[in-house]
Design an enzyme around this catalytic site. Structure first.
Site, PDB file in Angstrom:
ATOM      1  N   ASP A  23      13.549   7.035 -31.094  1.00 13.63           N
ATOM      2  CA  ASP A  23      13.481   5.851 -30.238  1.00 13.63           C
ATOM      3  C   ASP A  23      14.072   4.653 -30.961  1.00 13.63           C
ATOM      4  OD1 ASP A  23      11.196   5.907 -32.007  1.00 13.63           O
ATOM      5  OD2 ASP A  23      10.359   4.226 -30.873  1.00 13.63           O
ATOM      6  N   GLU A  25       8.029   5.433 -32.444  1.00 13.11           N
ATOM      7  CA  GLU A  25       7.830   4.733 -33.718  1.00 13.11           C
ATOM      8  C   GLU A  25       7.946   3.229 -33.562  1.00 13.11           C
ATOM      9  OE1 GLU A  25       8.651   2.895 -37.584  1.00 13.11           O
ATOM     10  OE2 GLU A  25       9.961   2.936 -35.829  1.00 13.11           O
TER      11      GLU A  25
END
Length: 477
Positions: free
Chosen positions: A98, A162
């Site tokens: 991400d 994250e």
């Protein structure tokens, strides 16, 4: 046992192919903090899993369920396994797929279109963390195409949240350690989600600061008021907020919340000598600040200790009146919200810092005799971590770095100023050494409006990753 020369040659010869792989990865708008883009984050995880499977990895997409207090599906944990030879060591690799939003992107192309200009590749996620993740795929491809057996067994754990706090990750690790088998036989951990300290020398990271993140809300009148009509008639939330924020930290960086700085012991003479010997210059900081001379000290050792050895408190912003540029507003805002965080070093923890901060702010607010209302919220955080840099895991990474970049570019050993909470989780739950092995440089601008990764770092970083596996295989335990 070094990596065979054929591996190095393959990586160098396939630079264009590996850049195309990164282009594809960057093209996925996997912004985990944007609910509207959540389906794309999930699709990115599926794509990554498919890529790993094509390279011989057994993949499981672990469903983390719904995000707390929402109907949003959490992205998959992409779990990969390759190799089950009990005579070989097993390495756990962590990264994330991400990215942060790309608001205000300053590049010449779309942030999700990798723009290659000479040795520089611009694009959201190029260095954080899609470049390093693709580096591992490049290592796998080289071995697959060359018919080379991997020198170690590998377990991959790639997450998709994250940049949004990693919800569900710690719980998965704890549950899997106690009731699953994914982590069985792990000998060491390698995290590839950080950066060099400068633009000229590689680093190995053996520590990270923790973090506590707070919001502070002050509420006054029911609605915004006209300052010409009501100024000096009512208690103004912004005035209270400015007073309180000024109580948190000095302009020198010293935290003025009682009990925080007192817990951190001063550095020993040996520690000071270590920071003095690090290859860091005042010009490195000024390069990062765009040439602006805003440093708190001109002594590099003091700057490094401020980044790695001491806690810090940063005020991130205030939301209330000027969220948009729509003229010269003269209102008294009814509601003001500020955000700030503390970066923690041992022995500071969220548990012992939270009450110090909240009680201090409530006490200082009471001294203002304001009739407004205040609320301080702890939004989340993580513990600091320091690993054992004398471990064979670090020796392997040290040897790999020198083998690729040259003996004169020996790595600095550093503690990262940022926070990667999963490092401590891996260390505590697995009981194994954790290493942070970066690919990108200090000026890559992760999270910035012009994030980049140098082609040289991408290709040499891929070779370092492969060489590291061979050095781990050869390490004396």
């Amino acid at each position: 046992m070094a990596a065979p020369s054929s591996f190095n040659d393959y990586v160098n010869d396939h630079t264009a192919v590996f850049i195309d792989r990164l282009k594809t990865a960057v093209s996925y708008k996997s912004v985990s903090g944007d609910s509207e883009l959540r389906p794309i984050v999930i699709e990115t995880g599926r794509w990554l899993g498919t890529q790993l499977e094509s390279l011989g990895v057994t993949v499981k997409l672990h469903d983390l369920g719904k995000q707390k207090d929402t109907d949003l599906q959490l992205p998959y944990l992409v779990l990969g396994s390759i190799g089950a030879d009990t005579s070989k060591k097993t390495v756990l690799i962590y990264g994330h797929y991400d990215v942060m939003p790309a608001t205000g992107w300053q590049g010449s192309s779309d942030p999700f279109t990798l723009d290659v200009e000479g040795d520089v590749m611009y694009g959201r996620g190029s260095t954080d963390d899609k470049g390093p993740v693709m580096g591992w795929l490049n290592v796998l491809e080289a071995h697959q195409k060359l018919g080379l057996p991997l020198p170690v067994n590998i377990r991959f754990l790639f997450e998709g949240m994250e940049e949004a706090g990693s919800p569900g990750l710690d719980e998965f690790i704890v549950e899997e350690v106690h009731n699953g088998d994914f982590f069985n036989g792990i000998d060491c951990v390698c995290i590839t989600d950080n950066y060099w300290l400068t633009t000229r020398r590689p680093v190995l990271t053996y520590g990270v600061r923790g973090i506590t993140y707070f919001t502070m809300d002050i509420t006054g009148a029911k609605d915004d008021m006209h300052s010409g009509l009501y100024g000096r008639m009512i208690h103004e939330p912004m005035t209270d907020m400015v007073k309180l924020l000024s109580k948190l930290v000095e302009t020198t960086g010293v935290i003025t919340v009682p009990g925080v700085e007192d817990q951190v012991p001063p550095p020993t003479d040996e520690e000071r000598d270590y920071y003095r010997l690090a290859d860091y210059r005042l010009s490195d900081l000024r390069n990062d600040t765009g040439g602006r001379q805003v440093e708190l000290s001109e002594e590099p050792a003091d700057l490094l200790m401020g980044r790695m050895r001491f806690p810090s408190l940063s005020i991130h912003g205030v939301r209330g009146t000027f969220d948009t540029n729509d003229g010269l507003k003269t209102i008294i805002p009814a509601n003001i919200s500020a955000r700030f965080s503390l970066r923690l070093v041992e022995p500071l923890t969220p548990d012992n810092v939270i009450p110090l901060v909240t009680e201090f702010l409530y006490a200082e607010f009471a001294k203002l005799n304001s009739k407004n209302q205040i609320k301080v919220n702890y939004e989340g955080g993580g513990l600091p971590w320091v690993g054992d840099r004398s471990h064979w895991n670090y020796q392997a990474a040290d040897a790999a770095t020198k083998a690729v970049w040259g003996d004169s570019f020996y790595p600095n050993y550093v503690r990262e100023g940022g926070s990667i909470p999963v490092t401590l989780t891996f260390s505590e739950q697995l009981g194994k050494n954790v290493l942070l092995l970066p690919m990108g440089q200090s000026d890559d601008g992760a999270h910035s409006a012009l994030e980049k990764l140098n082609v040289n770092n991408y290709i040499n970083g891929t070779i370092v990753f492969g060489e590291y596996l061979y050095q781990v295989a050869n390490a004396q335990t």
